[in-house]
Structures are given as C-alpha cells and as structure tokens.
Design an enzyme around this catalytic site. Sequence first.
Site, PDB file in Angstrom:
ATOM      1  N   ASN A 206       0.848  -1.195   0.000  1.00 51.36           N
ATOM      2  CA  ASN A 206       0.000   0.000   0.000  1.00 51.36           C
ATOM      3  C   ASN A 206       0.883   1.244   0.000  1.00 51.36           C
ATOM      4  OD1 ASN A 206       0.542   0.795   2.842  1.00 51.36           O
ATOM      5  ND2 ASN A 206      -0.424  -1.197   3.239  1.00 51.36           N
ATOM      6  N   ASP A 275      -4.782  -6.067   5.157  1.00 44.89           N
ATOM      7  CA  ASP A 275      -5.873  -6.825   5.788  1.00 44.89           C
ATOM      8  C   ASP A 275      -5.882  -8.272   5.328  1.00 44.89           C
ATOM      9  OD1 ASP A 275      -7.049  -4.830   7.425  1.00 44.89           O
ATOM     10  OD2 ASP A 275      -7.686  -3.796   5.590  1.00 44.89           O
ATOM     11  N   LYS A 285       8.073 -17.967 -10.154  1.00 45.25           N
ATOM     12  CA  LYS A 285       7.466 -16.827 -10.847  1.00 45.25           C
ATOM     13  C   LYS A 285       6.309 -17.327 -11.715  1.00 45.25           C
ATOM     14  CE  LYS A 285       8.395 -12.995 -13.899  1.00 45.25           C
ATOM     15  NZ  LYS A 285       9.295 -12.359 -14.847  1.00 45.25           N
ATOM     16  N   PRO A 302      -4.132 -11.524  10.761  1.00 46.42           N
ATOM     17  CA  PRO A 302      -4.569 -11.214  12.131  1.00 46.42           C
ATOM     18  C   PRO A 302      -4.565  -9.708  12.334  1.00 46.42           C
ATOM     19  CG  PRO A 302      -2.343 -12.140  12.133  1.00 46.42           C
ATOM     20  CD  PRO A 302      -2.843 -12.224  10.722  1.00 46.42           C
ATOM     21  N   ASP A 303      -5.490  -9.217  13.160  1.00 50.72           N
ATOM     22  CA  ASP A 303      -5.498  -7.792  13.507  1.00 50.72           C
ATOM     23  C   ASP A 303      -4.534  -7.612  14.676  1.00 50.72           C
ATOM     24  OD1 ASP A 303      -6.123  -5.278  14.758  1.00 50.72           O
ATOM     25  OD2 ASP A 303      -7.894  -5.223  13.464  1.00 50.72           O
ATOM     26  N   ILE A 304      -3.393  -7.018  14.411  1.00 53.19           N
ATOM     27  CA  ILE A 304      -2.324  -6.926  15.415  1.00 53.19           C
ATOM     28  C   ILE A 304      -2.773  -6.060  16.583  1.00 53.19           C
ATOM     29  CG2 ILE A 304       0.093  -6.272  15.817  1.00 53.19           C
ATOM     30  CD1 ILE A 304       0.520  -6.614  12.746  1.00 53.19           C
ATOM     31  N   PHE A 320      -4.290   3.851  14.552  1.00 53.88           N
ATOM     32  CA  PHE A 320      -4.474   4.890  13.533  1.00 53.88           C
ATOM     33  C   PHE A 320      -5.630   4.466  12.630  1.00 53.88           C
ATOM     34  CE2 PHE A 320      -1.288   8.323  13.112  1.00 53.88           C
ATOM     35  CZ  PHE A 320      -0.639   8.120  14.317  1.00 53.88           C
ATOM     36  N   LYS A 334     -13.682   1.964  15.337  1.00 48.92           N
ATOM     37  CA  LYS A 334     -12.442   1.211  15.627  1.00 48.92           C
ATOM     38  C   LYS A 334     -12.103   1.236  17.104  1.00 48.92           C
ATOM     39  CE  LYS A 334     -10.820   1.819  11.163  1.00 48.92           C
ATOM     40  NZ  LYS A 334      -9.951   2.053  10.092  1.00 48.92           N
ATOM     41  N   LYS A 338     -11.814  -2.515  18.296  1.00 54.45           N
ATOM     42  CA  LYS A 338     -10.476  -2.993  18.687  1.00 54.45           C
ATOM     43  C   LYS A 338     -10.243  -2.837  20.180  1.00 54.45           C
ATOM     44  CE  LYS A 338      -8.821  -1.974  14.079  1.00 54.45           C
ATOM     45  NZ  LYS A 338      -7.787  -2.611  13.274  1.00 54.45           N
TER      46      LYS A 338
HETATM   47  O1  C5P Z   1      -8.655  -2.248  10.765  1.00 55.43           O
HETATM   48  P1  C5P Z   1      -8.043  -1.034  10.208  1.00 55.43           P
HETATM   49  O2  C5P Z   1      -6.939  -1.306   9.245  1.00 55.43           O
HETATM   50  O3  C5P Z   1      -8.996  -0.078   9.610  1.00 55.43           O
HETATM   51  O4  C5P Z   1      -7.425  -0.278  11.486  1.00 55.43           O
HETATM   52  C1  C5P Z   1      -6.302   0.505  11.448  1.00 55.43           C
HETATM   53  C2  C5P Z   1      -5.513   0.333  12.741  1.00 55.43           C
HETATM   54  O5  C5P Z   1      -5.384  -1.049  13.062  1.00 55.43           O
HETATM   55  C3  C5P Z   1      -4.101   0.834  12.613  1.00 55.43           C
HETATM   56  O6  C5P Z   1      -3.679   1.257  13.889  1.00 55.43           O
HETATM   57  C4  C5P Z   1      -3.341  -0.412  12.163  1.00 55.43           C
HETATM   58  O7  C5P Z   1      -1.968  -0.324  12.511  1.00 55.43           O
HETATM   59  C5  C5P Z   1      -4.059  -1.514  12.910  1.00 55.43           C
HETATM   60  N1  C5P Z   1      -4.104  -2.810  12.229  1.00 55.43           N
HETATM   61  C6  C5P Z   1      -3.417  -3.881  12.743  1.00 55.43           C
HETATM   62  N2  C5P Z   1      -3.498  -5.108  12.132  1.00 55.43           N
HETATM   63  C7  C5P Z   1      -4.232  -5.288  11.011  1.00 55.43           C
HETATM   64  C8  C5P Z   1      -4.933  -4.188  10.484  1.00 55.43           C
HETATM   65  C9  C5P Z   1      -4.840  -2.976  11.099  1.00 55.43           C
HETATM   66  O8  C5P Z   1      -2.745  -3.724  13.759  1.00 55.43           O
HETATM   67  N3  C5P Z   1      -4.268  -6.475  10.455  1.00 55.43           N
END
Ligand code: C5P
Length: 391
Positions: A206, A275, A285, A302-304, A320, A334, A338
């Site tokens: 990105n 995501d 390749k 995973p959502d860290i 963020f 969020k 979260k």
């Molecule tokens: O879920 P979203 O991407 O909209 O949320 C953004 C926030 O979540 C940011 O702080 C980003 O660093 C964190 N994030 C994360 N792991 C992911 C997706 C987003 O820690 N897989």
Amino acid sequence: MGGQKIVLGVTGSVAVYKSCELLRGLIKNGASCTVIMTEAAQRFVTPLTFQALGADQVITSDCNQAGTAIPHIDATRDATLLLIAPATANILAKAAQGIADDVLSAAILAARCPVAFAPAMNTYMWHNNATQRNIAQLIQDGAIFFGPANGEQACGDVGSGRMLEPSEILEMMQGALTPRLLDRCRVLITAGPTYEPIDPVRGITNLSSGKQGFAIAKAAVLAGAEVTLIAGPTTLKTPAGVRRIDVVTALDMYNAVMAEVSQHEVFISVAAVADWRVDAPSTHKIKKEFTGAPTLSFVENPDILASVAALENAPYCVGFAAETDNLIDNARAKVFRKNVPLIVANLVKDAMNQDTNAVVFVERDAATPLTRASKDAVAQALIAKIAQEVN
Ligand code: C5P
C-alpha cells in the site's frame, strides 16, 4: 523549536561556516536567535552574515552606541539555551574558570538558561589535559556538550575535535530542549506498509511511507522513551536512539509484535497492515505464457492492534485510522471494535506520502481535531497526549 529563543555564541574557528548553516536551521525550525560574536570570530565571518541569515540581533561588544543596554545580561534574559558553536579551547577554559573578559564569556557567566558547547579545535588541543580538565569542570557545573566529531581536520591532523555537522547539532538541541514526558517508558511502535507476496517477484502493498510512524518514534525518544520500532518495507533512516526490527509481511509484523509486546508499556500501531494476504503464494514466478491472468484467493491477516489490546496485561494502545470518508464515525467504530482508548484518525489524502498531516484524536466520548502540521509536530502532540494518559 517553535517559540524557543536561542542565543548562539560564535568563537574564532574555521568551523564558523557551520554556524551560519546552524543559524539558518534554527530559524527554519521556528526558533528566534540572537548571535554573540567574539573578536576572533569576526575575522572569519562578519556580523552582517548572521544578520542577513535572520538573526534578531548580532552582539559584538559589551556596550551599544547609546550605552544603555547591558548586552551580556540582556541577551540570555529569557533565552531557552545559550549554545556556543564553534566553541574553541579558549572559550572552554574561560567558561570553566569563570573568566568574563569579553561580551560572550560574560554572557556565559551571566546565563540563567542551560549552556551548551559544540567544541571545534585541533585534536591535540582537545586531548590536552588542561582542556579535558576544563570540560570535566563544565560538565560538573551542568553544561551540555554536543560532540566533537572524529575525522580529518583543517590543519591536516586526524582525530577528535571536529565540530559536529549543523544537522547533528540541531537534532541534539531538540533532544536537550524536549521535556522528558515519557522518561524511561518503553514504547513499541509499528510503522510503514506490509508486503504480501504473490510470487517471488510480485506482491501486494500500500501507499504508506512510514513517515508518521518514524516521526513518532523520534518524538518518543526525544521525550525520554525507550523505543522499539517494527518497520515494514521502507527506505527511511532509523531515528537516533531507536531499536529497529525490519519485517516484510503482516504475519512477520504480528510475530515480531507478539514477541516484543510484554516488554513495553505503550503500543502505537501506526503501520498500514495489509488486511489480507495471498493464500499459498507461488514459490516460482507465475509465467503469463503458461497460466494467463491468475486468480488469487486471499485469507485475512490477524489484527495486530486488536490482538494486543485483548492481551491480559495489555499496554496502553493507540491505533491509527486512514479513511477516505466518514472519518470520525469510522475511527470511533475502531475504538470500540479494537477496544483501544485512542485512535488517531486522518484522511488518506491528508496523510499518505505527505510531510504534513491533519489528524483527529478520537476517544470513546471525545473527538479532538489538531490543525494541519508537520508529521514531527503531530508526533510531538501525540506523545504529549499519551504522556497525559499514562503518567
Ligand atoms: O482495521 P483497520 O486497518 O482499519 O485499522 C487501522 C488500525 O489497526 C491501525 O492502527 C493499524 O496499525 C491496525 N491494524 C493492525 N493489524 C491489522 C490491520 C490494522 O494492527 N491487520
């Protein structure tokens, strides 16, 4: 350095040319500057040079024409810092002994603000016992030293004694002038994009530059924190004093964060984490001649941030949100989804790949917009906000 009043003392050394650039840097960073020059300094550059570069005033002797002001007292009356750069062995000796036989040495003796020295001299003069005794005395009296650097000297000798570069001095000054709001607090930060491979030469990433996360790491160090920065692929330079761990994919970032998080009291999740990742990336390749346009299937990463916030001994968590629409609503969603106390919300057009940012601090029951500012200034505001919450 906005609002800081710096008094720059200039003594007679060939390194005076660096002071001209230092003055420009100070003014560019928002400081106001008074310059005090010794007689010897004026043999290298004229007062006009510093005046033309933007000094509020250049003081060259201890009485003005009207004979009313007392320059050596007035110059530092409400100053934030008196910095002598370049500082010769002679001015160090005078300052260590309290000798006040010209306007600069008198101003040092009269200073009510911190005094810093950026030494510049021949390496044998630097290592001389008399100079080292004077430095030890000045440090004991509370003086700050920036440098000197090691390297080739104007006289051809090589060793310690070179004045630091203006950019290095500026960075150290920022450190010396920043309140230690997060003294010894251990802060873990993620920054930059992640990269999810499709095959060994292609991948999905990105537009995150990492600049905001790196600026936060720098601001946290300046505020006295011990900072670990887990960075996705970026060419940005590691801020001084930061421990950096490089990762590539979201899974790498997740593993690095989970290995580190228990050692930290604050977690700031700035990274633009992908995501989704490609399910089973090809180890070879993908050749268009054989496969045509491939169909990719994805699995969720995973959502860290949410995983850290859900830990039993979770640190204070900040996330963020980079959005294109409904900034506050999306950011507040969020906060709840979260389970974090603070989300820093910004519009993609304001943040991505820019040097400035316009953010809103979004909490459960409040949304506080900040005026557009440099990413360094946004970082400082965030560190001040976090310090309020954790101290
Ligand atoms: O879920 P979203 O991407 O909209 O949320 C953004 C926030 O979540 C940011 O702080 C980003 O660093 C964190 N994030 C994360 N792991 C992911 C997706 C987003 O820690 N897989």
